[in-house]
Design a protein around this motif. Structure first.
Motif, short mmCIF file in Angstrom:
data_model
loop_
_atom_site.label_atom_id
_atom_site.label_comp_id
_atom_site.label_asym_id
_atom_site.label_seq_id
_atom_site.Cartn_x
_atom_site.Cartn_y
_atom_site.Cartn_z
N UNK A 16 -46.51 15.44 76.26
CA UNK A 16 -47.74 16.22 76.32
C UNK A 16 -48.22 16.50 77.74
N UNK A 17 -47.77 15.70 78.72
CA UNK A 17 -48.20 15.91 80.11
C UNK A 17 -47.03 16.36 80.99
N UNK A 18 -45.99 15.54 81.03
CA UNK A 18 -44.93 15.73 82.04
C UNK A 18 -44.06 16.94 81.72
N UNK A 19 -43.53 16.99 80.52
CA UNK A 19 -42.64 18.11 80.16
C UNK A 19 -43.36 19.46 80.22
N UNK A 20 -44.60 19.59 79.72
CA UNK A 20 -45.28 20.88 79.81
C UNK A 20 -45.56 21.32 81.25
#
Length: 218
Positions: A16-20
């Protein structure tokens, strides 16, 4: 929080934070999914280890947000032959991540208690190819050069001494500029002159000794 909660929080942080935030390198995502970030945070803040926050480490120092850590690791594109220097190791999380991706890692940290906590966390996670040295980046002189450097604090201008610590064709992740709009860049130590690639805008605390000189208002 129990370990199962941390495991779930770690997965959510990555998804929800790093990949997006355009961190798509599978090796970086794998390290951030498997390495327990909470093990490297001060006990008082472990419950927030996977929040989209810069966490206080003591001495006025802060961790980077997970998204910035992911982008930094991805930009350096570490491989198993790399020797890495982390300037501003804090409590050792990025040093540990780099240890999982590279051959050898040296972290330097100017606060003795943070350096000691980092060493303990690295030992607990059995990361044997990384060490943390108690030293200040502006007085320390390594007897070697590195293929990659990761700087965890901002600088007003990129210190020449950091560039000199890079091997030919080495690369450095560093954040430069003036708050509130700073620029994360990748510096490549090319043969003729350093080549600088802009990565993204951010705003992080300055590395001790690297803030702009105060300006006087008349």
């Amino acid at each position: 929080m129990n370990s199962m909660d941390y495991n779930k929080a770690r997965e959510l942080m990555v998804e929800q934070q790093v990949r997006p935030w355009d961190v798509l390198d599978p090796r970086v995502l794998d390290v951030m999914t498997t390495l327990p970030r909470e093990a490297f945070m001060p006990a008082a803040h472990r419950a927030l280890a996977y929040a989209d926050l810069a966490l206080p480490l003591g001495h006025g120092e802060f961790s980077l947000k997970p998204v910035v850590e992911g982008r930094a690791l991805q930009a350096l594109a570490l491989d198993p032959a790399d020797d890495v220097l982390v300037i501003g190791a804090g409590t050792g999380y990025l040093t540990a991540c780099a240890g999982r991706l590279a051959r050898e890692v040296v972290g330097i940290e100017r606060h003795a208690d943070l350096a000691e906590a980092a060493r303990a966390a690295l030992a607990e996670q059995a990361i044997g190819n990384a060490q943390v040295v108690h030293a200040d980046a502006f007085s320390w002189n390594p007897d070697r050069r590195f293929s990659a450097i990761l700087v965890t604090g901002a600088v007003d201008a990129i210190p020449q001494r950091f560039i000199e610590w890079l091997q030919p064709n080495g690369r450095m992740f560093i954040v430069r500029g003036r708050s509130p709009v700073m620029e994360a860049v990748l510096v490549r130590n090319d043969v003729n002159a350093p080549r600088i690639q802009s990565l993204f805008e951010t705003d992080i605390p300055y590395l001790a000794g690297a803030a702009p000189a105060p300006t006087f208002q008349f």
